[in-house]
Write a protein that holds these residues in place. Structure first.
Motif, PDB file in Angstrom:
ATOM      1  N   ILE B  79      41.218  17.108 -18.159  1.00 42.02           N
ATOM      2  CA  ILE B  79      42.548  17.632 -18.463  1.00 42.02           C
ATOM      3  C   ILE B  79      42.877  18.664 -17.390  1.00 42.02           C
ATOM      4  CG2 ILE B  79      44.028  18.736 -20.178  1.00 42.02           C
ATOM      5  CD1 ILE B  79      41.976  17.919 -22.320  1.00 42.02           C
ATOM      6  N   SER B  80      43.925  18.390 -16.650  1.00 37.64           N
ATOM      7  CA  SER B  80      44.349  19.301 -15.584  1.00 37.64           C
ATOM      8  C   SER B  80      45.485  20.179 -16.067  1.00 37.64           C
ATOM      9  CB  SER B  80      44.815  18.495 -14.364  1.00 37.64           C
ATOM     10  OG  SER B  80      43.817  17.624 -13.927  1.00 37.64           O
ATOM     11  N   ASP B  81      45.602  21.376 -15.449  1.00 37.56           N
ATOM     12  CA  ASP B  81      46.705  22.287 -15.791  1.00 37.56           C
ATOM     13  C   ASP B  81      46.793  22.436 -17.316  1.00 37.56           C
ATOM     14  OD1 ASP B  81      50.327  22.216 -15.476  1.00 37.56           O
ATOM     15  OD2 ASP B  81      48.945  23.920 -15.547  1.00 37.56           O
ATOM     16  N   SER B  82      45.715  22.846 -17.925  1.00 40.30           N
ATOM     17  CA  SER B  82      45.630  22.913 -19.391  1.00 40.30           C
ATOM     18  C   SER B  82      46.745  23.765 -19.981  1.00 40.30           C
ATOM     19  CB  SER B  82      44.276  23.486 -19.820  1.00 40.30           C
ATOM     20  OG  SER B  82      43.229  22.647 -19.412  1.00 40.30           O
ATOM     21  N   GLN B  83      47.246  23.296 -21.108  1.00 44.77           N
ATOM     22  CA  GLN B  83      48.320  23.996 -21.812  1.00 44.77           C
ATOM     23  C   GLN B  83      47.849  24.353 -23.221  1.00 44.77           C
ATOM     24  OE1 GLN B  83      51.646  21.278 -21.620  1.00 44.77           O
ATOM     25  NE2 GLN B  83      51.703  21.328 -19.382  1.00 44.77           N
ATOM     26  N   LEU B  84      48.516  25.356 -23.801  1.00 42.12           N
ATOM     27  CA  LEU B  84      48.129  25.796 -25.147  1.00 42.12           C
ATOM     28  C   LEU B  84      48.183  24.632 -26.136  1.00 42.12           C
ATOM     29  CD1 LEU B  84      49.870  29.291 -25.365  1.00 42.12           C
ATOM     30  CD2 LEU B  84      47.447  28.802 -24.942  1.00 42.12           C
ATOM     31  N   GLY B  85      49.129  23.741 -25.934  1.00 43.52           N
ATOM     32  CA  GLY B  85      49.278  22.596 -26.826  1.00 43.52           C
ATOM     33  C   GLY B  85      48.164  21.565 -26.713  1.00 43.52           C
ATOM     34  N   ASP B  86      47.294  21.738 -25.719  1.00 45.14           N
ATOM     35  CA  ASP B  86      46.160  20.820 -25.587  1.00 45.14           C
ATOM     36  C   ASP B  86      45.024  21.175 -26.542  1.00 45.14           C
ATOM     37  OD1 ASP B  86      46.526  20.696 -21.970  1.00 45.14           O
ATOM     38  OD2 ASP B  86      47.467  19.468 -23.528  1.00 45.14           O
ATOM     39  N   ALA B  87      45.102  22.340 -27.149  1.00 43.32           N
ATOM     40  CA  ALA B  87      44.050  22.750 -28.086  1.00 43.32           C
ATOM     41  C   ALA B  87      43.999  21.782 -29.262  1.00 43.32           C
ATOM     42  CB  ALA B  87      44.313  24.165 -28.588  1.00 43.32           C
ATOM     43  N   ALA B  88      42.837  21.189 -29.466  1.00 39.84           N
ATOM     44  CA  ALA B  88      42.687  20.165 -30.502  1.00 39.84           C
ATOM     45  C   ALA B  88      41.245  19.682 -30.512  1.00 39.84           C
ATOM     46  CB  ALA B  88      43.611  18.972 -30.224  1.00 39.84           C
ATOM     47  N   MET B  89      40.947  18.796 -31.444  1.00 47.67           N
ATOM     48  CA  MET B  89      39.691  18.052 -31.431  1.00 47.67           C
ATOM     49  C   MET B  89      39.944  16.786 -30.627  1.00 47.67           C
ATOM     50  SD  MET B  89      36.552  18.079 -32.642  1.00 47.67           S
ATOM     51  CE  MET B  89      36.345  18.789 -34.258  1.00 47.67           C
ATOM     52  N   TYR B  90      39.009  16.470 -29.732  1.00 45.42           N
ATOM     53  CA  TYR B  90      39.136  15.264 -28.921  1.00 45.42           C
ATOM     54  C   TYR B  90      38.000  14.303 -29.266  1.00 45.42           C
ATOM     55  CZ  TYR B  90      42.787  17.398 -26.140  1.00 45.42           C
ATOM     56  OH  TYR B  90      43.974  17.962 -25.741  1.00 45.42           O
ATOM     57  N   PHE B  91      38.385  13.073 -29.556  1.00 44.59           N
ATOM     58  CA  PHE B  91      37.412  12.048 -29.921  1.00 44.59           C
ATOM     59  C   PHE B  91      37.381  10.963 -28.867  1.00 44.59           C
ATOM     60  CE2 PHE B  91      36.268  13.346 -34.143  1.00 44.59           C
ATOM     61  CZ  PHE B  91      37.373  14.017 -34.631  1.00 44.59           C
ATOM     62  N   CYS B  92      36.175  10.629 -28.462  1.00 45.90           N
ATOM     63  CA  CYS B  92      35.946   9.473 -27.610  1.00 45.90           C
ATOM     64  C   CYS B  92      35.663   8.280 -28.536  1.00 45.90           C
ATOM     65  CB  CYS B  92      34.743   9.754 -26.710  1.00 45.90           C
ATOM     66  SG  CYS B  92      34.264   8.415 -25.615  1.00 45.90           S
ATOM     67  N   ALA B  93      36.163   7.110 -28.183  1.00 42.74           N
ATOM     68  CA  ALA B  93      35.972   5.956 -29.051  1.00 42.74           C
ATOM     69  C   ALA B  93      35.722   4.695 -28.240  1.00 42.74           C
ATOM     70  CB  ALA B  93      37.187   5.762 -29.957  1.00 42.74           C
ATOM     71  N   TYR B  94      34.915   3.825 -28.817  1.00 49.37           N
ATOM     72  CA  TYR B  94      34.546   2.538 -28.206  1.00 49.37           C
ATOM     73  C   TYR B  94      35.064   1.415 -29.083  1.00 49.37           C
ATOM     74  CZ  TYR B  94      31.414  -1.326 -26.914  1.00 49.37           C
ATOM     75  OH  TYR B  94      30.905  -2.540 -26.526  1.00 49.37           O
ATOM     76  N   ARG B  95      35.571   0.384 -28.422  1.00 45.92           N
ATOM     77  CA  ARG B  95      36.038  -0.781 -29.174  1.00 45.92           C
ATOM     78  C   ARG B  95      35.511  -2.022 -28.493  1.00 45.92           C
ATOM     79  NH1 ARG B  95      42.258  -2.582 -30.363  1.00 45.92           N
ATOM     80  NH2 ARG B  95      41.880  -3.589 -32.362  1.00 45.92           N
TER      81      ARG B  95
END
Lengths: 112, 116
Positions: B79-95
């Motif tokens: 994530i480049s140029d991080s913004q306050l709105g990027d705050a969250a839980m991030y999940f990686c997923a495989y399909r």
């Protein structure tokens, strides 16, 4: 228009009750899913339907019964609710072969 | 069954800086798809980016890009140029393939904090 919609969004109920969560998608997808997100935020697949046929049935108690009346709907019925059933339940849909999976907003179930 | 591992339970980044979230996966399939989903406090699951395993080129979506290393079974999110709105839980997923019913297998998530 909401692509994948679930009702209700919030549900508080007593142990032993039976409850249902409804899900509808207007994306024309042929595959629908139910996921459970527990208190530690771990997301796990419960069921998957393709063209109204059950294709995934993970190890969940048989108190959980999905029903798909048509391709656009996948409902989840839970009998004899237990404290451990408290979680956020997500409905999702996609087009198969594997298109992107789109999620509903989640249904927050609290069993007291 | 395929497993997805996110080794960073929490990460922190300052606004405007760059952060990389790690993800590794285990599979014997050759054809599969990888995703990053964002989950803010509202619990809405938002697709961030998608990568097809047969594509050598790394996927990008505005400030979000991935480093896909198929041989190493690694799929990190930058994530480049991080913004306050990027705050969250991030999940990686495989399909994977039809044998797995096309369902997503998720990692345990990385909680991203963005500081001013």
């Amino acid at each position: 228009d909401t692509a994948v919609s679930q009702t209700p969004k919030y549900l508080v109920t007593q142990m032993g009750n039976d409850k249902s969560i409804k899900c509808e998608q207007n994306l024309g997808h042929d595959t629908m899913y139910w996921y459970k997100q527990d208190s530690k935020k771990f997301l796990k697949i419960m069921f998957s339907y393709n063209n109204k046929e059950l294709i995934i049935n993970e190890t969940v108690p048989n108190r959980f019964s999905p029903k798909s009346p048509d391709k656009a709907h996948l409902n989840l019925h839970i009998n004899s609710l237990e404290l451990g059933d408290s979680a956020v339940y997500f409905c999702a849909s996609s087009q198969a072969p594997p298109g992107t999976i789109y999620f509903g907003e989640g249904s927050w179930l609290t069993v007291v | 069954a395929q497993t997805v591992t996110q080794s960073q339970p929490e990460m922190s980044v300052q606004e405007a800086e760059t952060v990389t979230l790690s993800c590794t996966y285990d599979t014997s399939e050759s054809d599969y798809y990888l995703f990053w989903y964002k989950q803010p406090p509202s619990r809405q699951m938002i697709l961030v980016i998608r990568q097809e395993a047969y594509k050598q080129q790394n996927a990008t979506e505005n400030r979000f890009s991935v480093n896909f290393q198929k041989a190493a079974k690694s799929f990190s999110l930058k994530i480049s140029d991080s913004q306050l709105g990027d705050a969250a839980m991030y999940f990686c997923a495989y399909r994977g393939s039809s044998n797995s019913g096309y369902a997503l297998n998720f990692g345990k998530g990385t909680s991203l904090l963005v500081t001013p």
